[in-house]
Each structure stands twice: as C-alpha cells, then as structure tokens.
Scaffold this motif. Structure first.
Motif, PDB file in Angstrom:
ATOM      1  N   VAL A  78       0.838  -1.206   0.000  1.00  0.00           N
ATOM      2  CA  VAL A  78       0.000   0.000   0.000  1.00  0.00           C
ATOM      3  C   VAL A  78       0.872   1.255   0.000  1.00  0.00           C
ATOM      4  CG1 VAL A  78      -1.800   1.236   1.258  1.00  0.00           C
ATOM      5  CG2 VAL A  78      -1.852  -1.258   1.153  1.00  0.00           C
ATOM      6  N   ALA A 116       2.037   1.801  -3.456  1.00  0.00           N
ATOM      7  CA  ALA A 116       0.903   2.262  -4.263  1.00  0.00           C
ATOM      8  C   ALA A 116       0.607   3.728  -3.986  1.00  0.00           C
ATOM      9  CB  ALA A 116      -0.327   1.400  -3.972  1.00  0.00           C
ATOM     10  N   ALA A 117       0.776   4.156  -2.733  1.00  0.00           N
ATOM     11  CA  ALA A 117       0.529   5.562  -2.402  1.00  0.00           C
ATOM     12  C   ALA A 117       1.551   6.480  -3.076  1.00  0.00           C
ATOM     13  CB  ALA A 117       0.584   5.753  -0.885  1.00  0.00           C
ATOM     14  N   THR A 174       0.684   5.686  -7.423  1.00  0.00           N
ATOM     15  CA  THR A 174      -0.647   5.763  -8.033  1.00  0.00           C
ATOM     16  C   THR A 174      -1.346   7.049  -7.598  1.00  0.00           C
ATOM     17  OG1 THR A 174      -1.695   4.557  -6.211  1.00  0.00           O
ATOM     18  CG2 THR A 174      -0.799   3.241  -8.030  1.00  0.00           C
ATOM     19  N   HIS A 222      -4.461   7.354  -6.640  1.00  0.00           N
ATOM     20  CA  HIS A 222      -5.654   7.066  -5.827  1.00  0.00           C
ATOM     21  C   HIS A 222      -5.366   7.446  -4.380  1.00  0.00           C
ATOM     22  CE1 HIS A 222      -6.934   5.050  -9.439  1.00  0.00           C
ATOM     23  NE2 HIS A 222      -5.935   4.197  -9.353  1.00  0.00           N
ATOM     24  N   ASN A 279      -5.855   4.889  -0.917  1.00  0.00           N
ATOM     25  CA  ASN A 279      -4.677   4.425  -0.179  1.00  0.00           C
ATOM     26  C   ASN A 279      -4.720   4.876   1.284  1.00  0.00           C
ATOM     27  OD1 ASN A 279      -3.425   3.193  -2.456  1.00  0.00           O
ATOM     28  ND2 ASN A 279      -2.777   5.200  -3.179  1.00  0.00           N
ATOM     29  N   TRP A 296      -6.932   2.622   3.248  1.00  0.00           N
ATOM     30  CA  TRP A 296      -6.247   1.369   3.557  1.00  0.00           C
ATOM     31  C   TRP A 296      -5.352   1.555   4.784  1.00  0.00           C
ATOM     32  CZ3 TRP A 296      -6.503  -3.615   2.686  1.00  0.00           C
ATOM     33  CH2 TRP A 296      -7.201  -4.095   1.564  1.00  0.00           C
ATOM     34  N   PHE A 297      -4.601   2.639   4.814  1.00  0.00           N
ATOM     35  CA  PHE A 297      -3.744   2.907   5.970  1.00  0.00           C
ATOM     36  C   PHE A 297      -4.576   3.021   7.250  1.00  0.00           C
ATOM     37  CE2 PHE A 297      -0.487   4.944   2.997  1.00  0.00           C
ATOM     38  CZ  PHE A 297       0.334   3.843   3.059  1.00  0.00           C
TER      39      PHE A 297
END
Length: 855
Positions: A744, A747-748, A751, A753, A757, A760-761
C-alpha cells in the motif's frame, strides 16, 4: 532480512568526460559518469544510471535516431551496444583503438566513428531490410567503409540530412567531405584554410553551405560555387567548395573547446576555455547571448532537437548544465563533489542522503529523484563527518579546520560528542547552549570512531589504543571499563536496539560484544573477504597487500541482523551477525581507469622508469596546457619526467537506509546506491501447489461474478484472492501485514488514488495498531516506508492547497462587471419564472450595472 541488493543509482557525480547527448524527443539527457551512463529526465525531474559498466571511462556515446539503440565506447575502444528502453546490453565490440568521434546517420542504417586519423563507417545491427521469415535478424557490426585521408585525430563527425554525405573535422587543420557510397561525379573534398585544429564541421539546413570552427576562434562558411575571373566575370574551372565568408569570435586568449550547430534554426553554440559560451545566429553571425556558465573551461556542448535547450559539461569541476536560451533560465544545474567524499548519512525518513567531501561542501541528495537539492558552502576546508538528529530537523557537520574528525549525536538532539586524533579525550557539548559539558578521558591513543545507542543512554568509542569503551554519558560516573582487542580499532557501531556493539580492527577482524555484561558474543575474520585489488605501483600481489585487509567503516542493518563493512578495497561485505558468515560481497567498481581494481598486473607494463600507467608518454603530441614547461621563456617541450596520478578505488563510508530496503556507499566512483526494489524478486510465503497466478485470477473472477449476482460464496471472495496473491508475493497480482503495508505504501507513492490508499492505511492501523506497537522492532522498515509515503502525500497536498489559496485570493481581488447580458448569461433562468422579468435585473438606482466583487 532480504539481502538481494542490486545496483540502483549513482549519485555524487554528474559528469566526468566525453560527450553529452539528448534523446530524440529532447526530454532526457545522457551523461557519461566514469564507466557508466546516467540519464537525466528533464521533464519528470528524475535521474537513473544504466546498469551496465565499461572496463574503463567512457569517451563517446550516441543514440540511434529512433532512440532504441545506445552505443557507448570507452577509452580503450571497447564498445557496448545497449537496448536503451530495456536497459539491456546486446553486443560487445572492440574498435582496436581509442575512438574520438561517433555519430549515427539520420536514417539509422549506419554509424561513423573516428578511430585515430581513420574514418570508419559501420552498418547498424538490426538494420531495416534484413528480415528473415518476417523477423528482424540481429547481425554483429559489419564494416561498410574505412578511409584514412586525415593526418591527425578526427575530432567530430556530422551527417547530411539525407544520410548520403558526412563531414569530418580533424586536428590536422582540415575538414573533409565524404560520401556514404560511391556517387557519380563526386570525389572526397578537403576543406583547408584554418590555422589550428578544426573543432567541428556541419551542414546547414539546405545543405548548400558548410560551417567549420577551429580552435583559434575562426568560423568559415563554405559554398559550392564556381571560380570567376574578377575582371571578365568568366567561369574558371569546375565548381568546388570555396570559402564564402570568414568570421572570428575574438575571445582574447581563450580557445574554442567545443561547438554545436542546430541546422533548422541556424543557431551556433560555442564553448570557450574561459568558461564562456556564445550563441550566434548564422549566416549573419549575430551574437544572441554570451554568458559565463562555469568557473573552468567548457568541454562539451550539445543542443536538443527543438533547439530550445543547450547542455554544457565541464569535467574539471564536474558540472552539468542545461540552459533554455529563450527564457534565459536553467533547466538543470548539477555539480558533484570536486574531491573524495569522507562521510554520508541517511535522513531519518530515508528520503535524503547527505554527503561531505574534501572540497568543503555538504550536499543533500534526493533519493527518489537522484538530484542534489541543497549545497552548503559555509565550511572553508574539508568536511570530515556529518550526523542527523533523530527527528531529522538538525544536521551536524565537522570540518578538518578544527581537527574534528568524528561526530556522534544523541538521539534527542540535545548532546553532541566529538573526537579527534590530536586529543585522546571525547568532548561533550550542549546543542542548546553551545557549552562544553564534559571531557571523557580514558583512552591512551587517538579516538577513531564514535556512536550513540538508539536509546541515547550509552556512547561507544573505539581507539587506536586497541580498546573499545562504553560510556554512560548521562550517568553520574563518567568512567568505563575498556574492552580489550588485539589490534587498533578503526570503526564501531551500535545495533539499533542498543544491546550489542560491533568493532572493526586493523587486522581485519569484526568483534561483537554484549553491552549489558561486556562479553564477546562473536567474531568474524574478514581479511580474505575484503582483500582485493592491486595498485600499479605495488611490488606485492593483491593477496599480500596489507592496506586492503581491514574494514574502515561498519554499520548495522535496520533490523540488526546483518552488518555492512567496507574499507580501502573494491569490495563491500555483508555479514550475518548471528552466524558470522558472509552473505554477499559487492564489487564497487570494475573500472580499470582507477587504481586497485585489478587482481593481477601485466608485467609488460612495468618499465625501467616505473609503471607505464604513471608515465606521461604523450609528450608534445598532446595539447594539455598543464604539460607545457613555462619555467623558461619560449620553452614548449613537455617535462620528460612528468608523472600522472590515478585515483584509487576505495570506500570511505557506508550507511543503511532506515527502511532497510537500500544502502549507499561513498566511493571513488561516487555515491553508489544499492536497493532491493530495483528488480522483482520471486519471494513467496506459505506457498503450495494450489497458489498459482491462474488460480488467483480464477478466484478473482469468481468473486466478481458472485458480487454481480449478489450471492455470497465463502470459497470465492475478494479477500481470499488477495491473501493468495500475498502468499505468491507477485506485485502484478498483488504474510500478510508487513507485505500489505509495503504494497500500500508503494501504491501511495506511484498511483493517483489518494483517498483509497489513505483509507487502507486507516483501516490497517485501526485494526492492527496494538500489534504494530508491540512488534515495532519487527515492523520498523515497513512503518518507515509508510511514514515516507504519508509525508509525501502531506507535502503534495500542502503545495496544492497553497497554490489554490493563492489563485482564489487573486480571483477574489478582481472585480467583475455585472450587467443584464452577463447576468442573463451567467443565470439562464426563464423570464416567466422570475417576477418582474427584466425589471428585476436593474439596480435600485435605475442603472444598468455596476462593479461587484466575488465575495
């Protein structure tokens, strides 16, 4: 801990020698850095180093017109053909001698090289048209033509736009016109008339004129005309290339070192030996700009395809500049350290690397972009050490001027300790007041290394008196019992948890001690591991050389399971602390231009006058100004006893990133960065025969079908597919908590998004926060990666909101004229829906409109 570190990037230096090169789209700049090539993305503001390496420093490089093939040639004439987009070396080739010029044809079918005084034309591998069964057949280099008409080194090569003709400029004061293939009625032509070596020769856009620039600052324009009798105007002889115009740059004693011509815009850029560059409009020879961009001579200049950006390189100061001449602004301005680096340290968030060097500069490098973002020049002499406070907001540096060679900073940032070889005491200062708090006495020799424990309760020191002492700096008693070793201590390091100390000694031993009871827990003999590399002046073999058999710097990994060690050798060793075994050995450099990279020397290079590599054999054949003996008036011969020096490969400092995913080493080549994130490594967890990419995709498809049908199937859910992907550990499919956190976090960073993200965190820390806290040591690398990602998000949002606030304040400060037409255009409401119709739009005073603010 994962140990499959791969070479990731080369920082600390941006240009050494050779030519610079823009990619065909003009967005990236390729720069030779020693025996490697660094690519600077001028649009994305990032840089990376290609993975391949030559055996000596790179002299020439060029890209094919399509930008897919990169050809690099080193000082010995050895070439590497690389797939530039995939960063894979395709073919190795040797030109048998040093290459002084290299250029691909505009068609991409051929490339020309200047090998000494010879001009060679080669067919490009994978030439279009050589197809077999519909596939392009790769063929090695095929020589198309070899010519030897020049009497001295070829300095530059330029092709015509149709790839039929090419120009070569030489030190023999001439330029020559060649044809790729035999042309009816064409004979190779010599353009003579300059008084010094020709630096460059090029065609204009219409290929009706040729421009030649010589080292003495003369610019000649050649035209293909017929000679006429000045009295009768009759044509005499056949048409040929003749001088149509002569211009001179008039730079006093400065010489022309390099020049580049942009044919579509008729712009000529010339770099001089005094650090100036001039931009001229041809053929009128109108000077557009003349600026000083370097403190020393400009060695190379090039222009991008659009003609907007000019790139300059200066090898003496290691400068690399990209200038946009229309806006008169810098696109890129980078400079490496002038002298060897002495120390380095990662910032606590792992996003920055700070380096210090003998040139008195402290540079801050951004790990993500690879650029130097800050340079501190307050020091007036070499800087020997640097340390961050734990919070990362304060940086401490120590200069040679005050004979302070060692630094250790308390994690709280309140106390700093320093040592020097002159005094055997350790000095303790208060950061708040700047007062000397204490002097720790006990060592009977110079203090060689200092380190604070992670909790800040203890300080460890190593000395040449063959002892290691552990101090309780904040305790009442400032005494310590020495830990006796058998040789001089070179470096000490605390394990991150503060329970173990490692010490490196002059005999190549690594010793591990328990801090609580002062008991030795392990020992590693690293003499054979680090030994390697023989200097050209050595009379002994590499195996018997004493100077490379010890570790000058050691550091623990983030989790404390491994220790990294390096010294005056070309090797960096990674050891497992528990078993004492060497996990991996990294080779710093294979560059033969550096001293100490060879294991065996050729006895033929050892002459009666000494090693051939240290003897200046060029004599009068070279034009280096520092080789001319100016002690006697009129003396122009070189000194027969002149000797050259070769830099020695060594590693002065190493440091692990706080995340544990990378480490860096300050070496002669520059700042080498090794990372685990360079390539994908297959590293599954709890894998069985049912976990395959196909079964994961099948489970995911079944979960999608169940979601669309609004049915619940416990065997086919998104969670099950996610867990299977984590067990396989393949990023394309996407155990568990640390891997999920790392995924994640990446991805942060990569990406767009943002909210997804962050959710998710939030969910992970809400559900497993207590577990993270109880196992903070195990999850330390992952938590640092998450912190770095969140800090990036915060900084980006901060910049965005500040920009939006500025824009809104600007719009609110501007008045707007509101009248009937504008109001009706802004408010499209039907007349029958408003009482009074148009009368309601008039002001109370009967006027048609007035200035109103957007409030």
């Amino acid at each position: 801990m994962k140990t499959d570190f791969k070479f990731s990037n080369l920082l600390g230096t941006v240009y050494r020698q050779g030519n610079l090169l823009f990619t065909p789209d003009g967005t990236c700049l390729l720069s030779p850095v020693g025996n490697r090539v660094t690519v600077f993305d001028l649009v994305q503001n990032t840089s990376y180093t290609l993975p391949f390496a030559h055996r000596t420093n790179i002299d020439r490089l060029d890209l094919s017109p399509r930008g897919n093939l990169l050809l690099t040639v080193d000082e010995t004439g050895r070439a590497i053909l690389t797939n530039f987009h995939r960063r894979i070396a395709i073919h190795h080739f040797s030109f048998k001698s040093r290459v002084s010029a290299l250029k691909f044809s505009p068609s991409g079918r051929h490339f020309a090289v200047g090998v000494g005084r010879r001009l060679q034309i080669w067919q490009t591998p994978s030439t279009p048209g050589t197809e077999t069964n519909g596939e392009i057949e790769f063929a090695p280099f095929v020589l198309h033509r070899d010519s030897a008409a020049h009497f001295d080194t070829v300095q530059s090569i330029e092709w015509s736009s149709d790839s039929r003709f090419l120009l070569s400029a030489s030190r023999d004061l001439t330029a020559r016109v060649w044809s790729l293939d035999k042309e009816d009625g064409f004979e190779p032509t010599t353009l003579a008339g300059h008084r010094q070596g020709v630096v460059t020769a090029c065609f204009d856009a219409a290929q009706e004129s040729i421009y030649t620039v010589s080292q003495d600052g003369a610019l000649f324009r050649w035209a293909y005309t017929e000679k006429q009798d000045p009295e009768t105007d009759e044509v005499i002889g056949e048409p040929q290339w003749r001088i149509a115009k002569k211009d001179f740059f008039m730079q006093n004693d400065a010489k022309v070192n390099c020049a580049a011509f942009h044919a579509p815009s008729s712009l000529l850029v010339v770099g001089f030996s005094n650090g100036l560059f001039g931009l001229y409009d041809l053929p009128e020879f109108n000077m557009i700009h003349q600026l000083s961009v370097s403190q020393s001579n400009i060695d190379v200049v090039t222009i991008n395809k659009s003609g907007e950006w000019l790139a300059f390189g200066s090898s003496k100061h290691g400068q690399l500049l990209v200038w946009e001449w229309q806006s008169e602004s810098y696109i890129l301005k980078q400079q490496g350290h002038l002298d060897s680096m002495n120390s380095l340290v990662y910032s606590p968030d792992g996003q920055k690397i700070v380096t210090t060097a003998d040139d008195g500069k402290v540079k801050v490098w951004d790990v993500k972009s690879g650029f130097c973002i800050v340079t501190f020049t307050e020091h007036t002499s070499g800087v020997s050490a640097c340390q961050f406070a734990k919070k990362g907001s304060v940086l401490f540096t120590a200069p040679f001027a005050h004979v302070i060679l060692l630094l250790a900073v308390d994690p709280s940032g309140e106390v700093v300790c320093a040592g020097s070889p002159d005094s055997f005491d350790i000095h303790v200062w208060s950061v708040q007041t700047g007062q000397l708090l204490d002097q720790l006495s006990g060592h009977e020799g110079p203090v060689s290394s200092l380190a604070f424990a992670g909790d800040g309760n203890h300080l460890v020191s190593g000395s040449w008196d063959r002892t290691v002492r552990i101090w309780s700096v904040f305790g009442r008693a400032q005494t310590s019992e020495p830990l006796q070793l058998v040789s001089d201590v070179l470096s000490v390091s605390f394990r991150p948890d503060g329970k173990q100390v490692a010490a490196s000694t002059l005999d190549g031993q690594l010793s591990f001690w328990n801090v609580t009871d002062a008991v030795q827990e392990g020992n590693v003999d690293g003499r054979r591991d680090v030994s390697g590399g023989r200097k050209v002046s050595d009379r002994t073999t590499a195996a018997n050389a004493a100077g490379t058999k010890s570790f000058n710097r050691i550091t623990y990994s983030a989790d404390g399971s491994c220790i990294l060690a390096a010294g005056n050798s070309k090797y960096i060793c990674l050891y497992d602390v528990n078993t004492g075994s060497m996990i991996k050995k990294f080779t710093v450099s294979v560059n033969l231009s550096l001293d100490g990279t060879q294991e065996f020397l050729n006895s033929r290079n050892l002459t009666e006058a000494g090693p051939r590599g240290l003897i200046d054999e060029t004599g009068e054949a070279s034009d280096k100004e520092d080789r001319i003996d100016r002690t006697l008036p009129g003396a122009k011969r070189g000194d027969a006893g002149a000797r050259t020096t070769r830099p020695e490969v060594r590693v002065t400092c190493v440091d692990f990133a706080p995340t544990g995913r990378a480490f860096c080493a300050a070496s002669t080549e520059g700042l080498l960065v090794y990372s685990l994130d360079t390539d994908f490594v297959f590293d599954p967890v709890d894998l069985d025969i049912t976990i395959t990419p196909s079964t994961i995709l099948a489970t995911l498809d079944a979960a999608k079908a169940a979601a669309e049908a609004n049915t619940v199937d416990d065997d086919n859910t998104f969670l099950k597919a996610l867990i299977m992907a984590f067990r396989l550990n393949e990023s394309k499919l996407i155990l568990y908590l640390p891997r999920l956190l790392r995924f994640v976090a990446h991805a942060a960073e990569e990406t767009p998004h943002l909210e997804f993200n962050l959710l998710w965190f939030e969910s992970l820390f809400n559900c497993h926060g207590r577990y993270f806290k109880e196992n903070s040591g195990t999850f330390a690398p992952e938590l640092r990666i998450v912190q770095r990602a969140i800090d990036d998000i915060r900084e980006n949002l901060k910049r965005l909101t500040e920009k939006n606030l500025y824009d809104l304040n600007y719009l609110l400060s501007k008045p707007v004229l509101a009248d009937k037409k504008s109001a009706s255009a802004l408010l499209p409401i039907a007349d029958d829906d408003v009482e009074g119709g148009d009368d309601q739009m008039e002001d109370a005073d009967g006027s048609d409109g007035d200035w109103i603010g957007l409030e």
